[in-house]
Design a protein around this motif. Structure first.
Motif, PDB file in Angstrom:
ATOM      1  N   GLU A 187       0.836  -1.200   0.000  1.00  0.00           N
ATOM      2  CA  GLU A 187       0.000   0.000   0.000  1.00  0.00           C
ATOM      3  C   GLU A 187       0.871   1.250   0.000  1.00  0.00           C
ATOM      4  N   VAL A 188       0.483   2.225  -0.807  1.00  0.00           N
ATOM      5  CA  VAL A 188       1.217   3.488  -0.919  1.00  0.00           C
ATOM      6  C   VAL A 188       0.812   4.406   0.235  1.00  0.00           C
ATOM      7  N   CYS A 189       1.807   4.899   0.972  1.00  0.00           N
ATOM      8  CA  CYS A 189       1.560   5.791   2.112  1.00  0.00           C
ATOM      9  C   CYS A 189       2.387   7.064   1.963  1.00  0.00           C
ATOM     10  N   PHE A 190       1.784   8.195   2.341  1.00  0.00           N
ATOM     11  CA  PHE A 190       2.455   9.483   2.272  1.00  0.00           C
ATOM     12  C   PHE A 190       2.418  10.190   3.625  1.00  0.00           C
ATOM     13  N   HIS A 191       3.474  10.960   3.873  1.00  0.00           N
ATOM     14  CA  HIS A 191       3.512  11.875   5.011  1.00  0.00           C
ATOM     15  C   HIS A 191       3.649  13.282   4.443  1.00  0.00           C
ATOM     16  N   ALA A 192       2.676  14.153   4.773  1.00  0.00           N
ATOM     17  CA  ALA A 192       2.673  15.496   4.188  1.00  0.00           C
ATOM     18  C   ALA A 192       3.629  16.455   4.885  1.00  0.00           C
ATOM     19  N   SER A 201     -10.908  10.543  10.458  1.00  0.00           N
ATOM     20  CA  SER A 201      -9.562  11.121  10.400  1.00  0.00           C
ATOM     21  C   SER A 201      -8.537  10.127  10.910  1.00  0.00           C
ATOM     22  N   ARG A 202      -8.895   9.394  11.966  1.00  0.00           N
ATOM     23  CA  ARG A 202      -7.973   8.418  12.540  1.00  0.00           C
ATOM     24  C   ARG A 202      -7.789   7.205  11.627  1.00  0.00           C
ATOM     25  N   ILE A 203      -8.794   6.932  10.795  1.00  0.00           N
ATOM     26  CA  ILE A 203      -8.701   5.781   9.891  1.00  0.00           C
ATOM     27  C   ILE A 203      -7.757   6.063   8.727  1.00  0.00           C
ATOM     28  N   VAL A 204      -7.871   7.269   8.156  1.00  0.00           N
ATOM     29  CA  VAL A 204      -7.092   7.572   6.950  1.00  0.00           C
ATOM     30  C   VAL A 204      -5.640   7.914   7.270  1.00  0.00           C
ATOM     31  N   ARG A 205      -5.388   8.363   8.500  1.00  0.00           N
ATOM     32  CA  ARG A 205      -4.012   8.739   8.871  1.00  0.00           C
ATOM     33  C   ARG A 205      -3.657   8.096  10.201  1.00  0.00           C
ATOM     34  N   PHE A 239      -0.548   9.000   5.784  1.00  0.00           N
ATOM     35  CA  PHE A 239      -1.810   8.776   5.103  1.00  0.00           C
ATOM     36  C   PHE A 239      -1.755   7.439   4.372  1.00  0.00           C
ATOM     37  N   HIS A 240      -2.771   6.614   4.565  1.00  0.00           N
ATOM     38  CA  HIS A 240      -2.874   5.333   3.875  1.00  0.00           C
ATOM     39  C   HIS A 240      -3.826   5.510   2.696  1.00  0.00           C
ATOM     40  N   THR A 241      -3.286   5.465   1.496  1.00  0.00           N
ATOM     41  CA  THR A 241      -4.046   5.875   0.306  1.00  0.00           C
ATOM     42  C   THR A 241      -5.067   4.852  -0.167  1.00  0.00           C
ATOM     43  N   GLY A 242      -4.859   3.577   0.162  1.00  0.00           N
ATOM     44  CA  GLY A 242      -5.717   2.548  -0.395  1.00  0.00           C
ATOM     45  C   GLY A 242      -5.277   2.115  -1.776  1.00  0.00           C
ATOM     46  N   ASP A 243      -4.240   2.748  -2.312  1.00  0.00           N
ATOM     47  CA  ASP A 243      -3.676   2.366  -3.610  1.00  0.00           C
ATOM     48  C   ASP A 243      -2.502   1.418  -3.388  1.00  0.00           C
ATOM     49  N   THR A 244      -2.329   0.496  -4.289  1.00  0.00           N
ATOM     50  CA  THR A 244      -1.188  -0.405  -4.205  1.00  0.00           C
ATOM     51  C   THR A 244      -0.171  -0.047  -5.275  1.00  0.00           C
ATOM     52  N   GLY A 245       1.093  -0.314  -4.988  1.00  0.00           N
ATOM     53  CA  GLY A 245       2.153  -0.004  -5.936  1.00  0.00           C
ATOM     54  C   GLY A 245       3.508  -0.301  -5.349  1.00  0.00           C
ATOM     55  N   TYR A 246       4.529   0.177  -6.028  1.00  0.00           N
ATOM     56  CA  TYR A 246       5.906  -0.031  -5.550  1.00  0.00           C
ATOM     57  C   TYR A 246       6.758   1.153  -5.964  1.00  0.00           C
ATOM     58  N   VAL A 247       7.884   1.296  -5.293  1.00  0.00           N
ATOM     59  CA  VAL A 247       8.885   2.298  -5.650  1.00  0.00           C
ATOM     60  C   VAL A 247      10.112   1.552  -6.160  1.00  0.00           C
ATOM     61  N   ASP A 248      10.563   1.906  -7.371  1.00  0.00           N
ATOM     62  CA  ASP A 248      11.714   1.178  -7.914  1.00  0.00           C
ATOM     63  C   ASP A 248      13.017   1.681  -7.290  1.00  0.00           C
ATOM     64  N   SER A 249      14.110   1.129  -7.718  1.00  0.00           N
ATOM     65  CA  SER A 249      15.415   1.446  -7.105  1.00  0.00           C
ATOM     66  C   SER A 249      15.841   2.886  -7.334  1.00  0.00           C
ATOM     67  N   ASP A 250      15.256   3.553  -8.325  1.00  0.00           N
ATOM     68  CA  ASP A 250      15.571   4.954  -8.593  1.00  0.00           C
ATOM     69  C   ASP A 250      14.618   5.913  -7.879  1.00  0.00           C
ATOM     70  N   ILE A 273       1.983   2.848  -9.690  1.00  0.00           N
ATOM     71  CA  ILE A 273       0.714   2.445  -9.100  1.00  0.00           C
ATOM     72  C   ILE A 273       0.213   1.197  -9.824  1.00  0.00           C
ATOM     73  N   SER A 274      -0.182   0.179  -9.052  1.00  0.00           N
ATOM     74  CA  SER A 274      -0.617  -1.074  -9.668  1.00  0.00           C
ATOM     75  C   SER A 274      -2.109  -1.350  -9.503  1.00  0.00           C
ATOM     76  N   GLY A 275      -2.761  -0.723  -8.545  1.00  0.00           N
ATOM     77  CA  GLY A 275      -4.184  -0.988  -8.348  1.00  0.00           C
ATOM     78  C   GLY A 275      -4.739  -0.229  -7.153  1.00  0.00           C
ATOM     79  N   ARG A 276      -5.945  -0.634  -6.712  1.00  0.00           N
ATOM     80  CA  ARG A 276      -6.600   0.025  -5.591  1.00  0.00           C
ATOM     81  C   ARG A 276      -7.050  -1.010  -4.567  1.00  0.00           C
ATOM     82  N   LYS A 277      -6.870  -0.654  -3.301  1.00  0.00           N
ATOM     83  CA  LYS A 277      -7.407  -1.497  -2.245  1.00  0.00           C
ATOM     84  C   LYS A 277      -8.865  -1.139  -1.989  1.00  0.00           C
TER      85      LYS A 277
END
Length: 539
Positions: free
Chosen positions: A380-385, A399-403, A409-420, A425-429
């Motif tokens: 799952e893709v997560c961001f900190h603002a 508010s407590r669920i999404v962050r 923040f837990h986006t509900g999107d799935t994906g990966y970060v490559d070595s660079d 993004i590969s899909g949605r949860k």
């Protein structure tokens, strides 16, 4: 790493961070103060051209109009704790409403004009705006939805009896020695409240603070740039474009009508648009227009798109017509604030990547246990603002669920970060879908169809479309002995649902049973696969 060090990676915690950038403006100034100061520059330059209303405003005219509307609000004794509602298109004077609000330090709550009355009532009952700016086209709908509120309705165009015309506000004398207010809570104070959806499908009111992140992806703009973004103010993209145009002295082209690919192509050529912010579905419309290959689009220096997946074929068609570095795929979400989370400035090297994390943000990928994953591992893709967030307006539970407790923040999107450090993004949860940028949940349509006589069970899902994002489609199980056709179901939804984004644009299939998971629950993805298989067989 073959790319410039725009980011950093902390292998011990498996977190990617955007490179630090010094503030573009003095950190103690609010967005309202910055906009006010910058709008005094270049008074004779054209600020805005409306192609749908055939109007032109200079920067001086727009600046004065903003102060007049702000003075009207001050005459009503509105305070920084009050909220102004907006449910309007990109009409001639809507930007002045935004600037008036930020000059006064008053948050505005923006809704989409396509929302049904029940959604409007629910959202505005949360923020209780004192004024609502809407088009006459939606006046009766908004009036009915806000009947329980003590609110003034101001129409931007197509004025109706009983409404206050925006022209009345523009006749207001400007307050003597008018100046923007100092924010009572500094730049942590809410500037705009946009709409999003949490994990349940109930729309949420999402505060955006008076942050300088607005300038992260626009600080290169100058008075020589021409901007276009079709998004209205209920989207971060529409808000960001409005602020950027006021601050950077650009010429902004607007259109209040339905998106028209052929018209936009002609405007790109006519006005030599340099900065285009657009949804991938609209990008597909442009690429498939008969005029696409013949229209000159070489003026484009920045073509930003994102918010959902985009066909590589569509991107390649544009890449063949623009210079290197013009295509910039972005990823973000309303809760993150006024900046994208990532931006891909290297399309040629990393096609279809959402890019690298931008300054002021952090990114990580986590598994189902919440543990950070290594590069090239899917999760799952997560961001900190890295900034203050008020949480959903009057909704601490969601508010407590999404962050989480650490601010991720837990986006509900799935994906990966490559070595660079490039995000893919590969899909949605989540089940949440989008139709032409309007968010909806399958359950909203399922609730309607289950009320149809003769229906035993239904499963609704999204079928990807280059132009609409996700068309709703349904597999329906009839009750024993019931004679129901797919056309009957589609027509039933049409007769019982007003909103276009909740229609079965993807079609309907009558089935003997819904596909299920081992535990007996509906398997939405498997049902969708079966639907598509049957659709392909019938072709």
């Amino acid at each position: 790493m073959p790319f410039k060090p725009e980011i950093s990676y902390e292998p011990d915690v498996k977190v990617w961070s955007g490179k630090y950038e010094a503030p573009y403006f003095s950190p103690d100034l609010s967005v309202g103060e910055i906009t006010f100061n910058e709008m005094r520059r270049h008074p004779q330059l054209i600020a805005q051209i409306s192609v749908s209303e055939n109007t032109t405003l200079t920067r001086e005219e727009l600046f004065l109009n903003s102060q007049r509307i702000a003075s009207y609000m001050r005459n009503l004794d509105l305070h920084q704790s009050d909220v102004v509602g907006i449910i309007a298109r990109n009409t001639t004077h809507i930007s002045a409403v935004v600037y008036a609000c930020i000059f006064n330090g008053i948050a505005f709550h923006s809704l989409n004009v396509n929302y049904v009355p029940g959604t409007i009532e629910k959202l505005f009952s949360i923020t209780e705006p004192k004024l609502i700016f809407c088009d006459g086209d939606e006046y009766e709908k908004v009036k009915t939805a806000t009947a329980k509120l003590n609110v003034k309705l101001i129409t931007m165009r197509n004025h109706k009896p009983g409404s206050i015309s925006i022209q009345d506000l523009l006749a207001t004398p400007i307050e003597k020695d008018f100046a923007p207010v100092r924010l009572e809570r500094g730049n942590d104070q809410t500037m705009a409240i946009l709409c999003s959806s949490g994990t349940t499908g109930v729309p949420k009111a999402v505060p955006n603070s008076s942050t300088h992140k607005f300038f992260t992806t626009t600080n290169y703009l100058t008075s020589a740039d021409v901007q276009y973004c079709h998004s209205t103010l209920d989207w971060v993209t529409g808000l960001t474009t409005t602020i950027a145009s006021g601050v950077h002295s650009t010429l902004r082209i607007i259109n209040a009508e339905m998106f028209d690919g052929s018209l936009l192509l002609s405007q790109i050529e006519k006005y030599k648009i340099t900065w285009l912010l657009i949804a991938p579905s609209h990008l597909a419309v442009l690429a498939n227009c008969p005029e696409f290959e013949k229209t000159k689009i070489d003026s484009l220096k920045h073509l930003l798109y994102g918010g959902m997946c985009c066909s590589l074929e569509v991107q390649e068609r544009f890449r063949k017509r623009v210079n290197p570095g013009v295509l910039q795929f972005a990823f973000g979400f309303t809760e993150l604030g006024s900046s994208n989370g990532t931006l891909n400035k290297h399309y040629d090297e990393k096609p279809n990547s959402a890019g690298r994390v931008l300054p002021g943000n952090k990114l990580k990928i986590v598994n189902d246990q919440g543990e950070a994953l290594d590069p090239n591992e899917v999760g799952e893709v997560c961001f900190h603002a890295c900034q203050y967030w008020d949480g959903y307006y009057k909704n601490p539970e969601e508010s407590r669920i999404v962050r989480d407790k650490e601010g991720w923040f837990h986006t509900g999107d799935t994906g990966y970060v490559d070595s660079d450090g490039f995000l893919f993004i590969s899909g949605r949860k989540k089940d949440m879908l989008k139709f032409q940028n309007i968010m909806y949940y399958p359950s909203e349509i399922e609730d309607v169809i289950t009320n149809m006589p003769g229906v035993a069970e239904v499963c609704v899902f999204g079928v990807y479309s280059d132009t609409n994002m996700y068309d709703a489609a349904a597999s329906v199980v009839p009750k024993r002995g019931a004679q129901i056709t797919a056309e009957d179901v589609i027509k039933y939804v049409q007769d019982n649902v007003e909103a276009n984004y909740l229609q079965l644009h993807g079609g309907c299939l009558i089935v003997t049973d819904i596909k299920r998971s081992p535990n007996g629950k509906t398997n939405r993805e498997a049902t969708k696969v079966h639907f598509l298989q049957q659709l392909n067989k019938s072709k």
